[in-house]
Scaffold this motif. Sequence first.
Motif, PDB file in Angstrom:
ATOM      1  N   LYS A  68     -43.778  20.761  -9.635  1.00 55.65           N
ATOM      2  CA  LYS A  68     -44.222  21.359  -8.365  1.00 55.65           C
ATOM      3  C   LYS A  68     -45.605  20.870  -7.950  1.00 55.65           C
ATOM      4  CE  LYS A  68     -44.980  25.575  -5.752  1.00 55.65           C
ATOM      5  NZ  LYS A  68     -44.667  24.850  -4.512  1.00 55.65           N
ATOM      6  N   PRO A  69     -46.630  20.883  -8.826  1.00 56.52           N
ATOM      7  CA  PRO A  69     -47.930  20.372  -8.360  1.00 56.52           C
ATOM      8  C   PRO A  69     -47.883  18.903  -7.941  1.00 56.52           C
ATOM      9  CG  PRO A  69     -47.993  20.898 -10.717  1.00 56.52           C
ATOM     10  CD  PRO A  69     -46.753  21.478 -10.164  1.00 56.52           C
ATOM     11  N   LEU A  70     -47.110  18.082  -8.650  1.00 56.25           N
ATOM     12  CA  LEU A  70     -46.984  16.682  -8.254  1.00 56.25           C
ATOM     13  C   LEU A  70     -46.266  16.546  -6.913  1.00 56.25           C
ATOM     14  CD1 LEU A  70     -46.086  15.089 -11.710  1.00 56.25           C
ATOM     15  CD2 LEU A  70     -48.120  14.530 -10.334  1.00 56.25           C
ATOM     16  N   MET A  71     -45.224  17.350  -6.705  1.00 56.39           N
ATOM     17  CA  MET A  71     -44.499  17.305  -5.437  1.00 56.39           C
ATOM     18  C   MET A  71     -45.348  17.866  -4.298  1.00 56.39           C
ATOM     19  SD  MET A  71     -41.692  15.706  -5.657  1.00 56.39           S
ATOM     20  CE  MET A  71     -41.047  16.157  -4.048  1.00 56.39           C
ATOM     21  N   ASP A  72     -46.133  18.890  -4.548  1.00 53.88           N
ATOM     22  CA  ASP A  72     -47.042  19.410  -3.513  1.00 53.88           C
ATOM     23  C   ASP A  72     -48.000  18.309  -3.065  1.00 53.88           C
ATOM     24  OD1 ASP A  72     -45.863  21.897  -3.637  1.00 53.88           O
ATOM     25  OD2 ASP A  72     -47.457  22.810  -4.848  1.00 53.88           O
ATOM     26  N   ASN A  73     -48.514  17.558  -4.032  1.00 49.77           N
ATOM     27  CA  ASN A  73     -49.422  16.448  -3.728  1.00 49.77           C
ATOM     28  C   ASN A  73     -48.708  15.357  -2.932  1.00 49.77           C
ATOM     29  OD1 ASN A  73     -50.189  13.508  -5.216  1.00 49.77           O
ATOM     30  ND2 ASN A  73     -51.904  14.596  -4.281  1.00 49.77           N
ATOM     31  N   LEU A  74     -47.480  15.035  -3.342  1.00 40.85           N
ATOM     32  CA  LEU A  74     -46.717  13.989  -2.655  1.00 40.85           C
ATOM     33  C   LEU A  74     -46.389  14.407  -1.224  1.00 40.85           C
ATOM     34  CD1 LEU A  74     -45.154  11.323  -2.619  1.00 40.85           C
ATOM     35  CD2 LEU A  74     -43.207  12.533  -3.642  1.00 40.85           C
ATOM     36  N   ILE A  75     -45.959  15.641  -1.030  1.00 40.83           N
ATOM     37  CA  ILE A  75     -45.611  16.127   0.316  1.00 40.83           C
ATOM     38  C   ILE A  75     -46.845  16.131   1.217  1.00 40.83           C
ATOM     39  CG2 ILE A  75     -44.851  18.164   1.621  1.00 40.83           C
ATOM     40  CD1 ILE A  75     -42.976  18.761  -0.811  1.00 40.83           C
ATOM     41  N   ALA A  76     -47.980  16.537   0.657  1.00 39.97           N
ATOM     42  CA  ALA A  76     -49.216  16.524   1.441  1.00 39.97           C
ATOM     43  C   ALA A  76     -49.561  15.106   1.878  1.00 39.97           C
ATOM     44  CB  ALA A  76     -50.362  17.121   0.618  1.00 39.97           C
ATOM     45  N   PHE A  77     -49.361  14.135   0.993  1.00 40.28           N
ATOM     46  CA  PHE A  77     -49.637  12.742   1.345  1.00 40.28           C
ATOM     47  C   PHE A  77     -48.652  12.257   2.409  1.00 40.28           C
ATOM     48  CE2 PHE A  77     -49.121   8.183   0.959  1.00 40.28           C
ATOM     49  CZ  PHE A  77     -50.436   7.733   0.943  1.00 40.28           C
ATOM     50  N   MET A  78     -47.384  12.595   2.288  1.00 39.66           N
ATOM     51  CA  MET A  78     -46.394  12.165   3.277  1.00 39.66           C
ATOM     52  C   MET A  78     -46.734  12.719   4.657  1.00 39.66           C
ATOM     53  SD  MET A  78     -42.659  12.027   1.434  1.00 39.66           S
ATOM     54  CE  MET A  78     -42.547  13.758   1.016  1.00 39.66           C
TER      55      MET A  78
END
Length: 360
Positions: free
Chosen positions: A164-174
């Motif tokens: 989840k923290p990695l995906m939160d970071n990825l979604i924010a970047f997208m």
Amino acid sequence: MQEPFKAKNIEAAFESIDKTTFFDELVDSVSRLKVYGAVLQRSIARESCMTSMYVKEGVYSSRMEGTKSSLESSLEKVALEDESDKDVNEVRNYAAATRYGREYLIRVGEFSEEMLLEMHRILLSGNVHKTTDQVGCYRTEQNFIQNEKSKEVTFVPPEAKYVKPLMDNLIAFMNKPESSERNLVNVAVIHEQFETIHPFADGNGRVGRMLIPLFLFKEREIERPWLFLSEAIGKEKFRYYKMLNDVRTNNAWNEWIKFFLGIVDKQCVKYEQNVLKIEELYKVCLKKLSDISSSRLLKQVFECFFKTPILNSRKIERETGLSNTSVNRMLDKLVENNIVFADSKKRGNVYYFYDLIELL
């Protein structure tokens, strides 16, 4: 087994990127994408063939995961609304999940966890091959990637607690790419990061490939999310997997990006040529129709085949609102003039527009 990979946030990748190593590929792919977009924007294929193109992308993307359906059989079973074949259902779901992603971005304007989880739920819903009941949610257990033949484990993604923290970071970047790179470079990094996180228990490759055109669509690099790469990736499948793994083991970002840009360039060339051929086919067929009859009903029925080149009369009736009698009369004219071809059934014929199938 290997230790789970310790993934960093996506921003760390850009510290290792040297654009001079892929400058030529970047110039070529950016210009090719613009040309393809311009050709598609003014083409009849912009809307008419996209149902079929979604199905085709689903076929090639699912084929990378081991399904064996062909484009023709998938189009046929989609037309007949046959839900008995798991392979075809996976293709149908892939198309539905991609369409959902496009509609979500149009409506909301940015990526979200809700969007990705719903795409995953759609992808694995119903009668399909799947290895998990964790559908529409991030994984809660460790997963791994293994060689199809040797069964050797080739990659162990991060522990579930980091998903989840990695995906939160990825979604924010997208949603807000904080990099000085072109978006084709950004999306190459996004795709690799998603596949490294491997956030789902199943379906990661397919969702990851869906995100490529969706990101470029959101960033307005393409007018519609119709940059389908699974066919080209599938032709170099083992190179693709090795390039992804080399990033994790050797920090080989530049080599991965160079490979990815080459895939974009090749597929844009192919689809640009296909769009032009489809346009020409449409013009030739319209001329033939005008020689056969001046009836607008004939053109109306024929144009249904440009959306889906395998159809039965019931689907055409629903699409056009015409009566069964009118549809069948027009279909008879198309068959008589060798524009579409019917199977040998006495009732419930299926009709095939082979000239278009060959161009997809």
